[in-house]
Design a protein around this motif. Structure first.
Motif, PDB file in Angstrom:
ATOM      1  N   VAL A  85       0.861  -1.182   0.000  1.00  0.00           N
ATOM      2  CA  VAL A  85       0.000   0.000   0.000  1.00  0.00           C
ATOM      3  C   VAL A  85       0.899   1.234   0.000  1.00  0.00           C
ATOM      4  O   VAL A  85       1.816   1.323   0.826  1.00  0.00           O
ATOM      5  CB  VAL A  85      -0.917   0.022   1.245  1.00  0.00           C
ATOM      6  CG1 VAL A  85      -1.747   1.296   1.275  1.00  0.00           C
ATOM      7  CG2 VAL A  85      -1.821  -1.198   1.255  1.00  0.00           C
ATOM      8  N   PRO A  86       0.694   2.188  -0.911  1.00  0.00           N
ATOM      9  CA  PRO A  86       1.505   3.405  -0.898  1.00  0.00           C
ATOM     10  C   PRO A  86       1.495   4.074   0.468  1.00  0.00           C
ATOM     11  O   PRO A  86       0.458   4.132   1.140  1.00  0.00           O
ATOM     12  CB  PRO A  86       0.834   4.285  -1.964  1.00  0.00           C
ATOM     13  CG  PRO A  86       0.210   3.310  -2.907  1.00  0.00           C
ATOM     14  CD  PRO A  86      -0.261   2.170  -2.037  1.00  0.00           C
ATOM     15  N   GLU A  87       2.652   4.577   0.861  1.00  0.00           N
ATOM     16  CA  GLU A  87       2.836   5.112   2.219  1.00  0.00           C
ATOM     17  C   GLU A  87       1.819   6.192   2.568  1.00  0.00           C
ATOM     18  O   GLU A  87       1.226   6.186   3.645  1.00  0.00           O
ATOM     19  CB  GLU A  87       4.269   5.647   2.344  1.00  0.00           C
ATOM     20  CG  GLU A  87       4.552   6.444   3.605  1.00  0.00           C
ATOM     21  CD  GLU A  87       4.399   7.941   3.377  1.00  0.00           C
ATOM     22  OE1 GLU A  87       4.108   8.654   4.354  1.00  0.00           O
ATOM     23  OE2 GLU A  87       4.547   8.377   2.222  1.00  0.00           O
ATOM     24  N   GLU A  88       1.562   7.130   1.644  1.00  0.00           N
ATOM     25  CA  GLU A  88       0.647   8.228   1.966  1.00  0.00           C
ATOM     26  C   GLU A  88      -0.781   7.724   2.137  1.00  0.00           C
ATOM     27  O   GLU A  88      -1.547   8.246   2.964  1.00  0.00           O
ATOM     28  CB  GLU A  88       0.711   9.325   0.892  1.00  0.00           C
ATOM     29  CG  GLU A  88       0.203   8.932  -0.491  1.00  0.00           C
ATOM     30  CD  GLU A  88       1.246   8.192  -1.320  1.00  0.00           C
ATOM     31  OE1 GLU A  88       0.961   7.888  -2.497  1.00  0.00           O
ATOM     32  OE2 GLU A  88       2.345   7.923  -0.791  1.00  0.00           O
ATOM     33  N   GLN A  89      -1.163   6.685   1.389  1.00  0.00           N
ATOM     34  CA  GLN A  89      -2.503   6.127   1.540  1.00  0.00           C
ATOM     35  C   GLN A  89      -2.624   5.341   2.839  1.00  0.00           C
ATOM     36  O   GLN A  89      -3.685   5.318   3.466  1.00  0.00           O
ATOM     37  CB  GLN A  89      -2.839   5.245   0.344  1.00  0.00           C
ATOM     38  CG  GLN A  89      -2.954   6.025  -0.958  1.00  0.00           C
ATOM     39  CD  GLN A  89      -3.416   5.162  -2.109  1.00  0.00           C
ATOM     40  OE1 GLN A  89      -3.907   4.056  -1.911  1.00  0.00           O
ATOM     41  NE2 GLN A  89      -3.267   5.666  -3.323  1.00  0.00           N
ATOM     42  N   PHE A  90      -1.536   4.698   3.244  1.00  0.00           N
ATOM     43  CA  PHE A  90      -1.547   3.970   4.509  1.00  0.00           C
ATOM     44  C   PHE A  90      -1.762   4.933   5.677  1.00  0.00           C
ATOM     45  O   PHE A  90      -2.569   4.667   6.576  1.00  0.00           O
ATOM     46  CB  PHE A  90      -0.231   3.215   4.685  1.00  0.00           C
ATOM     47  CG  PHE A  90      -0.083   2.552   6.031  1.00  0.00           C
ATOM     48  CD1 PHE A  90      -0.724   1.361   6.307  1.00  0.00           C
ATOM     49  CD2 PHE A  90       0.692   3.132   7.024  1.00  0.00           C
ATOM     50  CE1 PHE A  90      -0.601   0.752   7.541  1.00  0.00           C
ATOM     51  CE2 PHE A  90       0.823   2.531   8.262  1.00  0.00           C
ATOM     52  CZ  PHE A  90       0.180   1.341   8.521  1.00  0.00           C
ATOM     53  N   VAL A  91      -1.062   6.058   5.670  1.00  0.00           N
ATOM     54  CA  VAL A  91      -1.220   7.042   6.742  1.00  0.00           C
ATOM     55  C   VAL A  91      -2.648   7.583   6.756  1.00  0.00           C
ATOM     56  O   VAL A  91      -3.272   7.726   7.820  1.00  0.00           O
ATOM     57  CB  VAL A  91      -0.196   8.186   6.577  1.00  0.00           C
ATOM     58  CG1 VAL A  91      -0.467   9.296   7.588  1.00  0.00           C
ATOM     59  CG2 VAL A  91       1.224   7.654   6.745  1.00  0.00           C
ATOM     60  N   ALA A  92      -3.209   7.859   5.566  1.00  0.00           N
ATOM     61  CA  ALA A  92      -4.588   8.336   5.495  1.00  0.00           C
ATOM     62  C   ALA A  92      -5.563   7.288   6.013  1.00  0.00           C
ATOM     63  O   ALA A  92      -6.557   7.608   6.672  1.00  0.00           O
ATOM     64  CB  ALA A  92      -4.935   8.712   4.050  1.00  0.00           C
ATOM     65  N   LEU A  93      -5.269   6.007   5.731  1.00  0.00           N
ATOM     66  CA  LEU A  93      -6.126   4.920   6.211  1.00  0.00           C
ATOM     67  C   LEU A  93      -6.139   4.871   7.733  1.00  0.00           C
ATOM     68  O   LEU A  93      -7.191   4.705   8.357  1.00  0.00           O
ATOM     69  CB  LEU A  93      -5.631   3.594   5.644  1.00  0.00           C
ATOM     70  CG  LEU A  93      -6.369   2.327   6.091  1.00  0.00           C
ATOM     71  CD1 LEU A  93      -7.779   2.316   5.528  1.00  0.00           C
ATOM     72  CD2 LEU A  93      -5.623   1.079   5.643  1.00  0.00           C
TER      73      LEU A  93
END
Length: 267
Positions: A222-230
């Motif tokens: 999972v792309p890092e920025e999407q993981f943080v948003a999740l």
């Protein structure tokens, strides 16, 4: 069949209905279909004839709409390749070696209609799957914090991430296990279902460890920025990640204590 992410009780109920109906049908299906065995990475549209009802006998398939994975087919699932794929731009890819049994649509429907129980099960299955497809399609057009996940396969001994590399993705071990090494010393293990790479993503720091596949394994990236948003959007997911991180830290502390004990001078 299952959908990625967390879902309402109604959606989970539809999944149960679809899976139970499919399992009941596949138990009594005649062994008169056309058998296919495909390797990991194969696209079904390049191998399966049109106008088929397909039963997935072994392995897993991702079903993507517009390039986004909507759901995953498991062994025992039934789907009509030509109808779904052509009408809704759904594509299917094998995430591991798969075994398929294909049936011509007209003989299959005649077999279903010949028995009231089979007809009821097929109706239940179609109703649930259509509703689930609508749910998956709705998710593709919503502006939500949901990760665009991709699956990557590694051989035993392959390096998945390297210590001190910049963070780009966070990974979940879908199948297999891996060694955790810090400065070349093995300090722990990543197991099935565990998230790794999260510490660097949260701290916005380079990788803190090297991860090496202990056996053939499949990971979801999972792309890092999407993981943080999740994590920000789903606190329950954040709790699961923290539990996994806590176990890895405990393994590291245990390994450190064992090393210190081993290095103590004998009196």
């Amino acid at each position: 069949m299952y959908l990625l992410g967390d879902h309402s009780p109604a959606v989970n109920g539809l999944l149960r209905t679809a899976n139970q109906a499919a399992q009941a049908l596949t138990r009594v299906l005649p062994e008169k279909g056309l058998s296919f065995d495909l390797m990991a990475g194969a696209i079904l549209g390049e191998h399966i004839p049109k106008g088929q009802i397909i039963v997935l006998r072994a392995g897993t398939l991702t079903a993507a709409l517009g390039g986004r994975v909507g759901y995953i087919h498991q062994a025992g699932d039934i789907f009509g390749f030509e109808g779904i794929h052509a009408a809704n731009e759904m594509s299917y890819q094998a995430e591991e070696p798969v075994s398929l049994m294909c049936y011509e649509t007209e003989p299959f429907y005649a077999w279903v209609a010949a028995d009231p129980t089979r007809a009821r099960l097929w109706n239940d299955y179609l109703t649930a799957v259509c509703a689930l497809f609508g749910h998956a399609y709705t998710d593709t057009i919503k502006d939500q914090h949901r990760p665009q996940a991709g699956f990557i396969r590694f051989r035993a001994g392959d390096t998945i991430v390297r210590q001190n590399d910049p963070i780009e993705h966070v990974y979940t071990m879908m199948r297999g296990s891996a060694r955790v090494l810090v400065d070349g010393v093995e300090v722990g293990e990543v197991r099935d279902g565990e998230v790794f790479g999260a510490i660097a993503a949260i701290n916005q720091s380079p990788r803190t460890a090297t991860i090496v596949a202990r056996e053939d394994c499949t990971v979801m990236a999972v792309p890092e920025e999407q993981f943080v948003a999740l994590l920000q959007a789903h606190p329950d997911t954040a709790m699961q990640v923290m539990q996994g991180m806590a176990r890895i830290i405990n393994d590291l502390n245990r390994k450190l204590a064992e090393t210190q004990k081993h290095n103590q001078p004998h009196v």
